[in-house]
Design a protein around this motif. Structure first.
Motif, short mmCIF file in Angstrom:
data_model
loop_
_atom_site.label_atom_id
_atom_site.label_comp_id
_atom_site.label_asym_id
_atom_site.label_seq_id
_atom_site.Cartn_x
_atom_site.Cartn_y
_atom_site.Cartn_z
N ASP A 130 0.84 -1.21 0.00
CA ASP A 130 0.00 0.00 0.00
C ASP A 130 0.87 1.26 0.00
O ASP A 130 0.65 2.20 -0.76
N ILE A 131 1.85 1.26 0.88
CA ILE A 131 2.72 2.45 0.99
C ILE A 131 3.47 2.67 -0.32
O ILE A 131 3.57 3.80 -0.82
N THR A 156 -15.57 14.12 4.39
CA THR A 156 -14.85 14.87 3.34
C THR A 156 -13.37 14.53 3.31
O THR A 156 -12.70 14.73 2.30
N ASN A 157 -12.85 14.01 4.41
CA ASN A 157 -11.41 13.78 4.48
C ASN A 157 -10.97 12.34 4.24
O ASN A 157 -9.78 12.08 4.13
N ILE A 158 -11.93 11.44 4.19
CA ILE A 158 -11.49 10.04 4.16
C ILE A 158 -10.73 9.66 2.90
O ILE A 158 -10.00 8.68 2.89
N PHE A 159 -10.86 10.49 1.83
CA PHE A 159 -10.11 10.17 0.61
C PHE A 159 -8.71 10.78 0.62
O PHE A 159 -7.95 10.59 -0.31
N ALA A 199 1.98 6.45 -6.85
CA ALA A 199 0.89 7.28 -7.40
C ALA A 199 1.18 8.75 -7.15
O ALA A 199 0.97 9.60 -8.03
N GLU A 200 1.64 9.04 -5.94
CA GLU A 200 1.91 10.45 -5.57
C GLU A 200 3.01 11.04 -6.44
O GLU A 200 2.93 12.19 -6.83
N ILE A 256 -5.44 5.65 -2.17
CA ILE A 256 -4.92 4.96 -3.36
C ILE A 256 -6.04 4.77 -4.37
O ILE A 256 -5.87 5.02 -5.58
N SER A 257 -7.23 4.38 -3.87
CA SER A 257 -8.37 4.16 -4.77
C SER A 257 -8.70 5.44 -5.53
O SER A 257 -8.97 5.42 -6.73
#
Ligand code: ADP
Length: 674
Positions: free
Chosen positions: A507-508, A614-617, A514-515, A640-641
Motif C-alpha cells: 500500500d505504501i 470529506t477527508n477520508i479520501f 501514485a503520488e 490509493i483508490s
C-alpha cells in the motif's frame, strides 16, 4: 493616453498663464503710462508756469522802469516846461543811463515832436505830428483821454524798426487848454524781447504775446504764433500802467502724451512681462513635474499589491492606496475630511469588522496604538469577512508612520493545510508504526517458540512419553499430533502477520508511486461482471464468516480500465465494507452513467460521521483515529483508490449515514471514451 491628455491640459494652462500675464502687464502698463503721462504733463505745466512768471516779472519790471522814466520826464516838464531848454537833456541822459531799455524819449508839445533825446539817429522824428499819424494817434489820444501813462505798440517807428512806445501826457496850466503835450519813450521790440528773455528761451516750448497797445487777452497777437494760444497754453497776464498783455507758453509741437523716457518704460514693462512669463512658466513646469512625480508615486503606490498608508507626525492619514481602502470597504471613511489614526481605529471598532475587538473595544484600541507607536511592528488580524491581513508598520525619519497591509488569507490557508497534512503524516506514522509492529510482534513472538520447539508444552509431553520404559505408541502418536498442530498454528499466525505486513508495505509503495506520478495504468476494455464475480468469490468466505450477505447485480457493462487496478479498487471498497459492517448485507451494483459506468459498493455498517466524510479520501486519514478504533487499517486504501480512479478519468465519492451504512461509488469510462 492619460499622460498625453495631462500634457495637453498643462499646455493649455501654460498658454492661459501667458495670456493672463500679457493682459495684466498691458493693463498695468496702460494705467501706468496714463498716470505717468498726466504726472509728466502736470510737471511740465509747472515748469512752464515757473518760466512764465520769470518772463512776466522781467517784462513787467522793464516796462515799469521805462514807464517810470517817461513819467518822470513828463512830471519835470509839467512842473516847469522851461526845463526842456535847460537841463532836461542832461537829466534824460542820466535817466536812460546804461541799464534802461528806452532807446529815445520824444517830447511833443501840442502833439508835434519838437525834441528828441538823443537826437542822433532820431532826427527824422522831429516834426512828427501825432494828429496826422493814424497809427500812433490812437495810443496818444488814449493817454490824453485817461490822463495817464499807456504802453502802445508794437508800432512801426518813423526812424525805422519796430518798437513799443510809452506815452505820458503833460497837462496844461492854461485854463482853455487841457494838455500841454505828450512825452513818448520808445523801446525797440527786438531789444525788449531780447532783454525780457523771450528771444533766447528754451527751444522746447513756444511763447506768444497778445494784447497789442495794452489791450490784454482781447488784443491782437504781436509776438509768436496765435496757434500757441489754441494749444492749451500756460496763460500769464503782464500788467503795466493802464493796460496788459497776455503771454502764452506751450510745449513745442503740443503737449506730449508720454514723458521722454516713455520707450524705456515700455521696454522695462516688456522685459518685466517676459521675465514674469519666464518665471510663471518655470513655476508651472515645476508644478507639472511635481504633479507628474506625485501621479507616478500614486500609481506606483496603487500598483503595489499590498495596502499602503502613510500617517504624518501628527498621525493624520496623508495617503493610502486603493488596496488599503479595500480592506476597510466603504464602512470606514479614510480620507475625507483628513482622519487621525485614532479616529479610524474607533470607526473600525464601531463597524465590528475585527472579531477580536468585539467586547473589548477600549483594550483593543490601546493595544493597537501601542503597536503603532513602536519603531517597527508586525501583527496579523482576522477580519469579519474571513480574510486574514498582516499589518507591518515602520516609523519614518520625519516622525510619521508607514503602514503596509497584506492579505495573507491564502498563506494562512496553506499554512493550515500544511499543518493539517503534517498532523495527518504524524498520525499516519503512528498508525503505520502500530500496524507494522502488530504483525512483527506476532512473528517475533512465535519465532523463539519455534527456535526452542523442544520447550513447547506438546514437545515436552512427547519427550516424557518417549522417556517411559515402554512407551505407548498411541500416546506417542497423540503427542506428536499435538506438537505438529501447535507448530502449524504458530506458523499460520506468522504467515498471516507476514502477509499483513506485505499488504501494508505494498500500500505504501503504491501510494508513493501514485503520488510521484510513477504509477502507470494499462486500460483495456474489460467485462465488469467478470471482475465483480472474482471479487465476490474472493470475499465470500469472509462474508460468510461474519454472517453477512455479499451480492453482485450483473450489469453486462464493459469498461475501459486497467483490470489489476480496478480489482485493487474493488478489493479496497469491498474489504472496507466487510471490515466496517457487522450485520446485514453488502451490495455491489453497476449502472450506466453517460460515457461512464457508475459502480457502487453499499453496506449496512457503522457509517461515517459527517465531519469525517470529506477527508477520508485524503492520504493517511481515518474516520476514527482514536486508539480504541476497532478496525485495523492504514488510512491509505481510499487515497490509493481515489488516485487510481482519477488516473482512469473517473471520480470517487461516498455517502453515509452513521449507524445505517455507507455507499462508496466511483465511475469508470466506457470504451471509446477519450
Ligand atoms: P483503512 O486502511 O483505514 O481502511 P481506508 O483509506 O480504506 O483505510 O479507509 C479510510 C477510513 O474510512 C477508514 O479508516 C474508515 O474510518 C473509513 N471507512 C472506509 N470505508 C468505510 C465503510 N464502508 N464504512 C465505514 N467507514 C469506512
Amino acid at each position: 493616453m492619460a499622460e498625453e491628455n495631462n500634457n495637453i491640459s498643462w499646455r493649455v494652462f501654460n498658454m492661459f498663464l501667458v495670456l493672463v500675464v500679457v493682459i495684466l502687464t498691458t493693463i498695468i502698463a496702460y494705467v501706468y503710462e496714463r498716470v505717468d503721462g498726466q504726472r509728466y504733463r502736470a510737471s511740465l505745466r509747472g515748469d512752464l508756469t515757473q518760466q512764465a512768471s520769470i518772463l512776466r516779472a522781467t517784462m513787467e519790471g522793464k516796462l515799469a522802469q521805462s514807464a517810470e522814466i517817461v513819467k518822470t520826464v513828463a512830471a519835470l516838464i509839467d512842473a516847469d516846461p522851461a526845463v526842456i531848454d535847460g537841463r532836461l537833456s542832461m537829466i534824460i541822459d542820466e535817466l536812460l543811463g546804461d541799464d534802461s531799455i528806452l532807446r529815445d524819449i520824444a517830447i511833443a508839445p501840442d502833439l508835434v515832436v519838437r525834441h528828441v533825446y538823443p537826437l542822433q539817429s532820431n532826427e527824422s522824428v522831429i516834426g512828427l505830428d501825432y494828429s496826422k499819424n493814424r497809427e500812433q494817434f490812437v495810443a496818444v489820444s488814449r493817454a490824453l483821454a485817461i490822463g495817464g501813462t499807456v504802453v502802445a505798440g508794437p508800432v512801426k517807428l518813423v526812424q525805422g524798426g519796430e518798437g513799443f512806445i510809452i506815452r505820458a501826457p503833460v497837462l496844461s496850466d492854461e485854463p482853455d487848454k487841457q494838455w500841454w503835450g505828450i512825452v513818448s519813450g520808445v523801446i525797440n521790440t527786438s531789444t525788449f524781447y531780447k532783454l525780457a528773455g523771450l528771444a533766447n528761451h528754451s527751444p522746447q516750448f513756444d511763447i506768444a504775446l497778445r494784447g497789442k497797445d495794452g489791450t490784454g487777452a482781447n488784443g491782437a497777437v504781436f509776438y509768436g504764433s496765435d496757434a500757441v494760444f489754441r494749444n492749451d497754453p500756460v496763460l500769464t497776464d503782464i500788467i503795466f500802467p493802464n493796460g496788459s498783455w497776455q503771454m502764452a507758453i506751450a510745449p513745442k509741437g503740443g503737449w506730449p502724451a508720454h514723458p521722454p523716457n516713455f520707450n524705456h518704460t515700455r521696454l522695462i514693462f516688456i522685459l518685466g512681462a517676459l521675465l514674469t512669463i519666464f518665471f510663471v512658466l518655470t513655476a508651472s513646469r515645476l508644478a507639472q513635474k511635481r504633479e507628474q512625480a506625485e501621479n507616478l508615486l500614486a500609481s506606483a503606490v496603487d500598483a503595489v499589491d499590498a495596502g499602503l498608508a502613510l500617517f504624518d507626525e501628527n498621525d493624520y492619514l496623508v495617503a493610502c492606496n486603493s488596496t488599503f481602502q479595500s480592506y476597510y470597504g466603504d464602512k470606514i471613511n479614510l480620507t475625507n475630511p483628513r482622519r487621525r489614526f485614532i479616529d479610524i481605529l474607533k470607526d473600525i471598532v464601531d463597524s465590528k469588522m475585527i472579531p477580536e475587538a468585539i467586547g473589548r473595544e477600549e483594550e483593543w484600541i490601546a493595544e493597537r496604538i501601542r503597536y503603532h507607536r513602536q519603531a517597527t511592528s508586525s501583527m496579523e488580524r482576522l477580519l469579519g469577512d474571513g480574510r486574514w491581513i498582516r499589518i507591518e508598520e515602520r516609523r519614518t525619519p520625519d516622525g510619521g508612520t508607514a503602514t503596509v497591509t497584506a492579505d495573507i488569507t491564502d498563506l494562512k490557508k496553506a499554512k493550515d493545510q500544511a499543518e493539517q497534512a503534517n498532523r495527518a503524516k504524524t498520525e499516519f506514522l503512528n498508525t503505520v508504526t502500530h500496524e507494522l509492529r502488530t504483525p512483527l510482534t506476532v512473528i517475533l513472538g512465535f519465532t523463539p517458540l519455534l527456535a526452542n520447539s523442544r520447550e513447547l508444552p506438546s514437545a515436552r509431553k512427547l519427550q516424557e512419553v518417549l522417556e517411559q520404559d515402554s512407551p505407548d505408541t498411541q500416546a506417542i502418536r497423540r503427542c506428536a499430533d499435538d506438537l505438529i498442530g501447535e507448530i502449524s498454528r504458530y506458523a499460520s499466525s506468522m504467515d498471516k502477520a507476514g502477509r499483513h505486513l506485505l499488504c501494508l508495505i505494498n500500500d505504501i509503495l503504491d501510494l508513493s508511486k501514485a503520488e510521484s506520478g510513477l504509477m502507470a495504468i494499462n486500460p483495456s476494455a474489460c467485462q465488469l461482471d467478470q471482475v465483480m464475480q472474482e471479487i465476490v468469490e474472493q470475499f465470500q468466505p469472509t462474508a460468510q464468516d461474519k454472517g453477512l450477505t455479499l451480492n453482485f447485480e450483473s450489469s453486462g457493462a464493459t469498461v475501459l480500465a486497467d483490470t489489476i487496478r480496478l480489482n485493487q479498487i474493488m478489493v479496497n471498497l469491498v474489504g472496507n465494507a466487510l471490515k466496517f459492517t457487522d450485520r446485514g448485507e453488502i451490495r455491489i451494483t453497476a449502472k450506466d452513467d453517460g460515457s461512464f459506468v457508475k459502480v457502487c459498493v453499499q453496506d449496512t455498517g457503522c457509517g461515517i460521521p459527517n465531519d469525517a466524510i470529506t477527508n477520508i479520501f485524503s492520504v493517511f486519514t481515518q474516520a476514527d483515529n482514536s486508539d480504541t478504533r476497532r478496525a485495523t487499517g492504514t488510512g491509505l486504501g481510499l487515497a490509493i483508490s481515489r488516485k487510481l480512479v482519477e488516473m482512469h478519468g473517473g471520480r470517487i465519492w461516498a455517502e453515509s449515514e452513521p449507524g445505517k451504512g455507507s455507499t462508496f461509488c466511483f465511475t469508470m469510462p466506457k470504451p471509446g471514451h477519450t
